[in-house]
Scaffold this motif. Structure first.
Motif, PDB file in Angstrom:
ATOM      1  N   PRO A  94      21.952  32.188  35.546  1.00 46.12           N
ATOM      2  CA  PRO A  94      22.643  31.455  34.472  1.00 46.12           C
ATOM      3  C   PRO A  94      21.778  30.373  33.837  1.00 46.12           C
ATOM      4  CG  PRO A  94      24.089  31.735  36.358  1.00 46.12           C
ATOM      5  CD  PRO A  94      22.729  32.172  36.805  1.00 46.12           C
ATOM      6  N   VAL A  95      20.960  29.702  34.634  1.00 49.87           N
ATOM      7  CA  VAL A  95      20.081  28.658  34.087  1.00 49.87           C
ATOM      8  C   VAL A  95      19.066  29.273  33.132  1.00 49.87           C
ATOM      9  CG1 VAL A  95      18.344  26.923  34.653  1.00 49.87           C
ATOM     10  CG2 VAL A  95      20.372  27.173  36.099  1.00 49.87           C
ATOM     11  N   ILE A  96      18.447  30.386  33.571  1.00 48.28           N
ATOM     12  CA  ILE A  96      17.496  31.083  32.695  1.00 48.28           C
ATOM     13  C   ILE A  96      18.191  31.522  31.410  1.00 48.28           C
ATOM     14  CG2 ILE A  96      16.031  33.128  32.458  1.00 48.28           C
ATOM     15  CD1 ILE A  96      15.504  32.980  35.449  1.00 48.28           C
ATOM     16  N   GLY A  97      19.422  32.011  31.547  1.00 46.16           N
ATOM     17  CA  GLY A  97      20.183  32.459  30.386  1.00 46.16           C
ATOM     18  C   GLY A  97      20.389  31.359  29.364  1.00 46.16           C
ATOM     19  N   PHE A  98      20.673  30.140  29.824  1.00 42.38           N
ATOM     20  CA  PHE A  98      20.874  29.034  28.893  1.00 42.38           C
ATOM     21  C   PHE A  98      19.575  28.681  28.170  1.00 42.38           C
ATOM     22  CE2 PHE A  98      24.636  27.848  31.642  1.00 42.38           C
ATOM     23  CZ  PHE A  98      25.569  28.144  30.669  1.00 42.38           C
ATOM     24  N   PHE A  99      18.444  28.725  28.876  1.00 42.01           N
ATOM     25  CA  PHE A  99      17.168  28.421  28.235  1.00 42.01           C
ATOM     26  C   PHE A  99      16.779  29.502  27.232  1.00 42.01           C
ATOM     27  CE2 PHE A  99      16.648  25.411  31.734  1.00 42.01           C
ATOM     28  CZ  PHE A  99      16.031  24.336  31.082  1.00 42.01           C
ATOM     29  N   VAL A 100      17.054  30.760  27.568  1.00 45.52           N
ATOM     30  CA  VAL A 100      16.770  31.860  26.636  1.00 45.52           C
ATOM     31  C   VAL A 100      17.626  31.715  25.379  1.00 45.52           C
ATOM     32  CG1 VAL A 100      16.967  34.354  26.280  1.00 45.52           C
ATOM     33  CG2 VAL A 100      15.987  33.479  28.406  1.00 45.52           C
ATOM     34  N   THR A 101      18.919  31.463  25.589  1.00 51.12           N
ATOM     35  CA  THR A 101      19.820  31.265  24.452  1.00 51.12           C
ATOM     36  C   THR A 101      19.368  30.093  23.591  1.00 51.12           C
ATOM     37  OG1 THR A 101      21.696  32.154  25.707  1.00 51.12           O
ATOM     38  CG2 THR A 101      22.209  30.812  23.779  1.00 51.12           C
ATOM     39  N   GLY A 102      18.958  28.998  24.244  1.00 50.78           N
ATOM     40  CA  GLY A 102      18.495  27.822  23.521  1.00 50.78           C
ATOM     41  C   GLY A 102      17.266  28.098  22.681  1.00 50.78           C
ATOM     42  N   PHE A 103      16.349  28.897  23.215  1.00 51.23           N
ATOM     43  CA  PHE A 103      15.133  29.227  22.473  1.00 51.23           C
ATOM     44  C   PHE A 103      15.461  30.016  21.210  1.00 51.23           C
ATOM     45  CE2 PHE A 103      11.559  31.918  21.341  1.00 51.23           C
ATOM     46  CZ  PHE A 103      10.477  31.039  21.397  1.00 51.23           C
ATOM     47  N   PHE A 104      16.307  31.032  21.353  1.00 50.90           N
ATOM     48  CA  PHE A 104      16.630  31.861  20.195  1.00 50.90           C
ATOM     49  C   PHE A 104      17.476  31.101  19.176  1.00 50.90           C
ATOM     50  CE2 PHE A 104      15.800  35.540  23.152  1.00 50.90           C
ATOM     51  CZ  PHE A 104      14.668  35.971  22.484  1.00 50.90           C
ATOM     52  N   LEU A 105      18.349  30.215  19.640  1.00 50.03           N
ATOM     53  CA  LEU A 105      19.108  29.378  18.706  1.00 50.03           C
ATOM     54  C   LEU A 105      18.168  28.488  17.899  1.00 50.03           C
ATOM     55  CD1 LEU A 105      22.278  28.102  20.644  1.00 50.03           C
ATOM     56  CD2 LEU A 105      22.234  29.477  18.562  1.00 50.03           C
ATOM     57  N   ALA A 106      17.225  27.868  18.599  1.00 52.57           N
ATOM     58  CA  ALA A 106      16.276  26.993  17.925  1.00 52.57           C
ATOM     59  C   ALA A 106      15.440  27.765  16.906  1.00 52.57           C
ATOM     60  CB  ALA A 106      15.368  26.306  18.948  1.00 52.57           C
ATOM     61  N   GLU A 107      15.057  28.998  17.263  1.00 53.91           N
ATOM     62  CA  GLU A 107      14.271  29.807  16.331  1.00 53.91           C
ATOM     63  C   GLU A 107      15.056  30.098  15.060  1.00 53.91           C
ATOM     64  OE1 GLU A 107      12.529  32.689  13.994  1.00 53.91           O
ATOM     65  OE2 GLU A 107      14.474  33.003  14.981  1.00 53.91           O
ATOM     66  N   GLU A 108      16.310  30.506  15.220  1.00 54.73           N
ATOM     67  CA  GLU A 108      17.137  30.832  14.053  1.00 54.73           C
ATOM     68  C   GLU A 108      17.301  29.622  13.137  1.00 54.73           C
ATOM     69  OE1 GLU A 108      18.358  33.537  12.915  1.00 54.73           O
ATOM     70  OE2 GLU A 108      18.385  34.997  14.532  1.00 54.73           O
ATOM     71  N   LEU A 109      17.507  28.454  13.736  1.00 59.00           N
ATOM     72  CA  LEU A 109      17.746  27.258  12.946  1.00 59.00           C
ATOM     73  C   LEU A 109      16.462  26.749  12.292  1.00 59.00           C
ATOM     74  CD1 LEU A 109      20.163  25.612  15.492  1.00 59.00           C
ATOM     75  CD2 LEU A 109      20.774  26.198  13.139  1.00 59.00           C
ATOM     76  N   ALA A 110      15.361  26.767  13.039  1.00 63.51           N
ATOM     77  CA  ALA A 110      14.089  26.314  12.475  1.00 63.51           C
ATOM     78  C   ALA A 110      13.596  27.260  11.385  1.00 63.51           C
ATOM     79  CB  ALA A 110      13.040  26.191  13.579  1.00 63.51           C
TER      80      ALA A 110
END
Length: 274
Positions: free
Chosen positions: A168-184
């Protein structure tokens, strides 16, 4: 740790920026509200007819005896709904950005002008339809990558102990990375930074990206929160993009408010970003 704190700082600065620019915030809410209505309708339909769909998709189990038939199809229905929720979290940002491309481009451009020492902002040289096509194409590519990670992490979730702690921790970091990419991508696409270059840029400072995207991903799990955080998330991602590219950020804004086209009365001395 410094980059991690800086990433979170950009998330907060983005929310503060839209709090000071109410007109931009109001326009930025519209795409999220539209997307929310569409997603809620889809999830309600899935809740109503998900069990029927699972039954249709598993005709081989029709002759199974009780309680195995009910347990098997109930488990599949729960998995289907859980995966749909995960997919909704992963795609909400992409769909909202696609629907709100003109709104968020304007917001991001206004942020650029506000924090740029010379009050200028890079402008896209592409027509709107071309920008929409590039955004949709890149979002689909990111979605494929995210789905591969989601399937992998889902499978690892069945590993005892690791699946309930580390995964679950890895999942949150993966989700965070892709969210940041979409927004940036809103700010970086205006600078003609292509997807492969964007990913390389974000990977070069993963802790900064995680500091921005992971808390945002956690917040997006709370119903309706994503709608209200999206405008500030776009603003914060624009600031983060400037940092990634080494562009200067003036800590005091030039404008107190601006219209959606980026034109509006200038007021010096607007409150500091931090």
């Amino acid at each position: 740790m410094r980059d991690l704190a800086a990433g979170f700082g950009y998330l907060l600065k983005g929310q503060r920026w839209v709090a000071r620019h109410g007109r931009q915030y109001g326009f930025g809410l519209l795409p999220g509200l539209i997307t929310l209505v569409l997603y809620l309708a889809a999830l309600i339909a899935l809740a109503a007819w998900g069990a029927d769909f699972v039954g249709w998709a598993t005709p081989f189990a029709d002759d199974w005896s009780s309680p195995w038939l009910g347990l098997f199809r109930g488990f599949l229905t729960a998995v289907l709904f859980a995966l749909s929720l995960l997919l909704a979290v992963l795609t909400f940002t992409a769909v909202t950005l696609l629907i709100g491309q003109p709104f968020y481009d304007s917001l991001s451009e206004t942020v650029d002008r506000d924090v740029s020492p010379d009050s200028t902002a890079p402008e896209s040289q592409q027509p709107l339809w071309r920008d929409l096509w590039i955004s949709a194409r890149d979002s689909l590519r990111i979605l494929v990558r995210a789905l591969i990670w989601a399937v992998l992490l889902f499978a690892l979730g069945f590993v005892p102990f690791v699946g309930q702690t580390v995964v679950p921790v890895i999942g949150f970091f993966v989700t965070g990375f892709f969210l940041a990419e979409e927004l940036a991508a809103v700010a970086l696409q205006r600078r003609d930074v292509q997807l492969r270059e964007r990913l390389a840029l974000l990977r070069s400072r993963k802790t900064l990206v995680w500091g921005f995207g992971t808390p945002l991903g956690l917040a997006f799990l709370v119903p309706f929160v994503a709608v209200f955080l999206m405008p500030g998330a776009v603003a914060g991602a624009t600031l983060m993009a400037r940092d990634l590219l080494g562009e200067p950020i003036e800590e005091g804004g030039h404008r107190e408010d601006a219209d959606p086209a980026g034109a509006g009365p200038h007021e010096t001395g607007a409150g500091p970003l931090n």
